[in-house]
Structures are given as structure tokens and as C-alpha cells.
Design an enzyme around this catalytic site. Structure first.
Site, PDB file in Angstrom:
ATOM      1  CG  ASP A  52      -3.771 -27.957 -48.858  1.00  0.00           C
ATOM      2  OD1 ASP A  52      -3.635 -26.851 -49.436  1.00  0.00           O
ATOM      3  OD2 ASP A  52      -4.714 -28.180 -49.134  1.00  0.00           O
ATOM      4  CB  THR A 143      -5.465 -23.673 -50.104  1.00  0.00           C
ATOM      5  OG1 THR A 143      -4.815 -24.705 -50.376  1.00  0.00           O
ATOM      6  CG2 THR A 143      -6.979 -25.541 -49.261  1.00  0.00           C
TER       7      THR A 143
HETATM    8  N1  LIG Z   1      -3.714 -12.962 -48.129  1.00  0.00           N
HETATM    9  C1  LIG Z   1      -2.967 -13.500 -49.362  1.00  0.00           C
HETATM   10  N2  LIG Z   1      -2.906 -12.588 -50.022  1.00  0.00           N
HETATM   11  C2  LIG Z   1      -2.435 -13.378 -51.328  1.00  0.00           C
HETATM   12  N3  LIG Z   1      -2.616 -14.441 -51.934  1.00  0.00           N
HETATM   13  C3  LIG Z   1      -2.539 -15.622 -50.376  1.00  0.00           C
HETATM   14  C4  LIG Z   1      -3.186 -14.637 -49.739  1.00  0.00           C
HETATM   15  N4  LIG Z   1      -3.581 -15.890 -49.014  1.00  0.00           N
HETATM   16  C5  LIG Z   1      -2.682 -16.861 -49.528  1.00  0.00           C
HETATM   17  N5  LIG Z   1      -2.107 -16.576 -50.293  1.00  0.00           N
HETATM   18  C6  LIG Z   1      -2.131 -17.353 -51.525  1.00  0.00           C
HETATM   19  O1  LIG Z   1      -1.817 -16.926 -53.117  1.00  0.00           O
HETATM   20  C7  LIG Z   1      -2.344 -17.670 -54.010  1.00  0.00           C
HETATM   21  C8  LIG Z   1      -3.970 -17.769 -55.173  1.00  0.00           C
HETATM   22  O2  LIG Z   1      -3.392 -16.438 -55.510  1.00  0.00           O
HETATM   23  P1  LIG Z   1      -4.962 -16.911 -55.915  1.00  0.00           P
HETATM   24  O3  LIG Z   1      -5.840 -16.596 -54.901  1.00  0.00           O
HETATM   25  O4  LIG Z   1      -4.877 -15.335 -57.313  1.00  0.00           O
HETATM   26  O5  LIG Z   1      -5.744 -18.249 -56.314  1.00  0.00           O
HETATM   27  C9  LIG Z   1      -1.768 -19.205 -53.622  1.00  0.00           C
HETATM   28  O6  LIG Z   1      -0.960 -19.404 -53.565  1.00  0.00           O
HETATM   29  C10 LIG Z   1      -2.433 -18.689 -52.009  1.00  0.00           C
HETATM   30  O7  LIG Z   1      -2.060 -19.758 -50.831  1.00  0.00           O
HETATM   31  P2  LIG Z   1      -2.473 -21.243 -51.283  1.00  0.00           P
HETATM   32  O8  LIG Z   1      -1.209 -22.342 -51.702  1.00  0.00           O
HETATM   33  O9  LIG Z   1      -2.609 -21.512 -49.974  1.00  0.00           O
HETATM   34  O10 LIG Z   1      -4.116 -21.541 -52.168  1.00  0.00           O
HETATM   35 MG   LIG Z   2      -0.359 -24.503 -51.234  1.00  0.00          MG
HETATM   36 MG   LIG Z   3      -1.329 -22.312 -48.393  1.00  0.00          MG
END
Ligand SMILES: Nc1ncnc2c1ncn2[C@@H]1O[C@H](COP(=O)(O)O)[C@@H](O)[C@H]1OP(=O)(O)O
Ligand SMILES: [Mg+2]
Ligand SMILES: [Mg+2]
Ligand SMILES: [Mg+2]
Length: 360
Positions: A52, A143
């Protein structure tokens, strides 16, 4: 690339595609070698990996190099605070090594210091807003999918005067052919880099939405969705992670609308790319009540869907506002689909809520 080299933002598009390709290649190299020790937890308990941070630095480096001078205006997810502590030092060294390996492919002999890499990461601290133009980066969206060897995406958008004008998604694990629910669950990291895997989506406002290969020189294809609202033929997508979106509310909604196909559960904005090319017709996202949506989680995907003929809004039908700062302040939930299905979905959600079936 020719189809993308037109319109007001043609040169920005070229730079965005280069940066996303570089970032995607870095991620692809790291994913299979990732050790647990190289993933950490942020203060909000979400995971973050060396990839990341390294991808954020490499994309910032590439964009800055491409724009030739002047400060880079960028809203991005990560910051270097934890890497500047004593405990973060060894992670920062690993990240610096990854960044240097990626950068060397473009500029042989260049060697960035740890300090320079941390400063590149911190170029993403722009506050966004309705004025000026700025890049919006999620270096790895999904991630958890990345760590779990499933889908993830390198997501880069450009906002100008509060409007998303360009979006690029690098999806190293996405099959070139439509993805099935079974493939979504099974993961695909071991196929990354093989023929048939790895897609890039790119769209510019008023210039259309395209899909092309992440590597190689197969031609770009323009995407145009067919509008319909026959829910008995429709498949919907949602987060792979139950903790990211309320699966039981979407099951009720699907039942109310007569959707019978199993949902396609994928991590990340790969869902927006998959929708734009017609793998499924709807994306439903109902995160936890206290979750605050960030612009980098939807910016690139939104313009890719809209330019393919789709609609994205909050669950009340209000368009998303990308010019209000780093967050999207919205009414609970995000609904994305073709126009006719979208109108029916907003109505059905309001009906369910009226009957007391609130999302969690
Ligand atoms: N508790 C959470 N609830 C909803 N979305 C989240 C949560 N934590 C991180 N995300 C972010 O939601 C997105 C993931 O959505 P999906 O589950 O649909 O793939 C990602 O951008 C993720 O961040 P990140 O960019 O850190 O992965
Ligand atoms: Mg991210
Ligand atoms: Mg993230
Ligand atoms: Mg994200």
C-alpha cells in the site's frame, strides 16, 4: 492507447495510465511474496501492507515526474506517520527497496532515500474540496483482498472543480473474461501475469469508458452498457467482506426485487470495472452506520461506470459529491447500476426501510 489520447485531459490520462501500470506491477510482485510480518494494522484496525505504502510512493513519483515541476496536488489514502517511528523503520526500509526496484524500471540508476520515499507518500495529504484540480489515489483498494490473494485495484482519479473528470483502475487479478461468483470466492493471485488475467479500465468525462490489458498491447475496447431492469436476469455485486457491507440487507432487497442469481462478491473497485463491462448489472454497498466513506474508494470507479452508461448514487438516489473534501458525506449506502435498474433499486430500498428493514 490511441483511443485515450483525446479530450481535454488526454495528457493527464497518459500520465495516469503510466502511474497505475507501474503501481500495479509493484503490487503484483509483492502479493505472492507477502509475509504476515509485512502487513500492519492502522489505528482504525484496517490492514495496511508494504505494498500500500510503496504503491502510493511510486504513483506519486510517476505523476510528479510526468507533470514536470510544480507541487503535486493529491488526495491519497496513506500517510507515513507510522513509518517514521522506531518500530516502523524496518518496514520503511522494505518499502524504500520496493520503490527503488519499481522506479529503476523507468529511470535506471535512480536511487531514492528512505526520507524521499516517506516524503513521496506524504504528497497525498491534499484536503480536496470544490476548487482546483487534484489527483485522488487509493494505492491498493481492497487491502483485505490483496492479503487474501483475491481481487484488489490500484485506483487513480482526477477531480477538477469538484467533478471527477478521469479515472483509471489497475486490476492485476481480474480475468479478462467475465468473472464468475466461484472465481470471486476462489481468488486469483496465482494467475496474475498469466495471459487472460490483468485488466485496466480508463475513462474520461464525455470521452467514454474503456477496458484494456494491464500488460501487453491488445487494443482498448470501448464499454457501453445495455439498459434493462429485468431483475430475474440480473446479477448483483457486493463486498467480499461481510464487515464492509450488510449482506443480509442486500439479500432482503434481492428477494424483494425478484433477483434469483447468486451475488458476485468481490473486493475493491474491481467491482466498478466488472460492472462497466457487464459482468453483473448492480453494485450494492451498505457499510456499517458509523463508517465514513472516502473519496478515493469510489472516485475512479464512478467515472468508469458513468461513462459506460451507468449511474452511481447514494441509497437515496443523490449523486456522490467528490468536491467536499476527503470524505463523501452521503446518505447511507451506495447503489450503482444501469439507469432503469437504478430507479427500481432506489424505490425498493425506500420501501424496505419504510417497512422497518434498515441496513445494519
Ligand atoms: N469497516 C469498513 N467498512 C466498509 N469499508 C471499509 C471498511 N474498512 C475499510 N473499508 C474500505 O472499503 C473498501 C473495500 O470495499 P470492498 O469490501 O467492497 O472491497 C476499501 O476501500 C476498504 O479500504 P482499503 O482501501 O483499505 O482496502
Ligand atoms: Mg486502500
Ligand atoms: Mg486501507
Ligand atoms: Mg480503499
Amino acid at each position: 492507447m490511441q483511443v485515450l489520447e483525446r479530450g481535454k485531459y488526454a495528457s493527464a490520462m497518459k500520465r495516469a495510465c503510466e502511474a497505475v501500470r507501474l503501481g500495479s506491477a509493484l503490487c503484483q510482485n509483492v502479493q505472492l511474496q507477502l509475509k504476515q510480518a509485512e502487513a500492519a494494522s492502522k489505528s482504525d484496525k484496517s490492514p495496511v501492507t508494504i505494498a500500500d505504502y510503496a504503491t502510493q510512493a511510486v504513483v506519486a513519483w510517476s505523476l510528479q515526474r510526468g507533470q514536470g515541476g510544480g507541487p503535486l496536488q493529491m488526495v491519497a489514502e496513506e500517510d507515513s506517520e507510522d513509518l517514521r517511528t522506531e518500530e516502523g523503520a524496518s518496514m520503511a526500509d522494505r518499502i524504500t527497496e520496493l520503490v527503488n526496484n519499481a522506479v529503476a524500471a523507468v529511470e535506471p540508476g535512480s536511487n531514492l532515500s528512505r526520507q524521499q520515499v516517506l516524503d513521496l507518500i506524504d504528497l497525498g495529504q491534499h484536503q480536496g474540496g470544490p476548487e482546483g484540480s487534484f489527483w485522488v489515489l487509493d494505492p491498493i483498494d481492497g487491502t483485505r483482498g490483496f492479503v487474501g490473494m483475491r481481487q484488489y485495484a490500484v485506483c487513480l482519479g482526477l477531480v477538477d472543480q469538484g467533478q471527477v473528470v478521469l479515472g483509471v483502475l489497475g486490476c492485476p487479478n481480474l480475468p479478462v473474461e467475465p468473472i464468475t461468483p466461484e472465481q470471486g470466492e476462489a481468488g486469483a493471485a496465482e494467475h496474475a501475469g498469466e495471459p487472460g488475467y490483468g485488466c485496466m479500465f480508463a475513462a474520461q468525462l464525455h470521452e467514454g469508458s474503456f477496458v484494456g490489458p494491464l500488460q501487453g498491447d491488445a487494443p482498448w475496447q470501448e464499454l457501453q452498457l445495455t439498459d434493462h431492469s429485468d431483475f430475474s436476469h440480473i446479477r448483483f455485486m457486493e463486498s467480499y467482506e461481510k464487515g464492509h457491507s450488510d449482506h443480509s440487507f442486500t439479500a432482503k432487497l434481492a428477494k424483494a426485487l425478484g433477483i434469483t442469481k447468486a451475488p458476485l462478491r468481490l473486493d475493491s473497485q474491481a467491482k466498478y470495472g466488472a460492472l462497466a463491462r457487464g459482468d453483473a448489472a448492480v453494485i450494492l454497498r451498505f457499510p456499517n452506520r458509523n463508517y465514513r466513506e472516502k473519496i478515493w474508494d469510489h472516485c475512479a470507479g464512478a467515472v468508469i461506470v458513468q461513462e459506460a452508461g451507468g449511474i452511481i448514487s447514494d441509497a437515496a438516489g443523490t449523486p456522490l459529491g467528490f468536491g467536499r473534501g476527503r470524505w463523501l458525506d452521503l446518505d447511507k449506502g451506495i447503489v450503482t447500476s444501469t439507469p432503469k435498474a437504478h430507479a427500481a433499486l432506489i424505490k425498493a430500498i425506500a420501501q424496505l426501510v419504510q417497512e422497518g428493514h434498515e441496513p445494519a
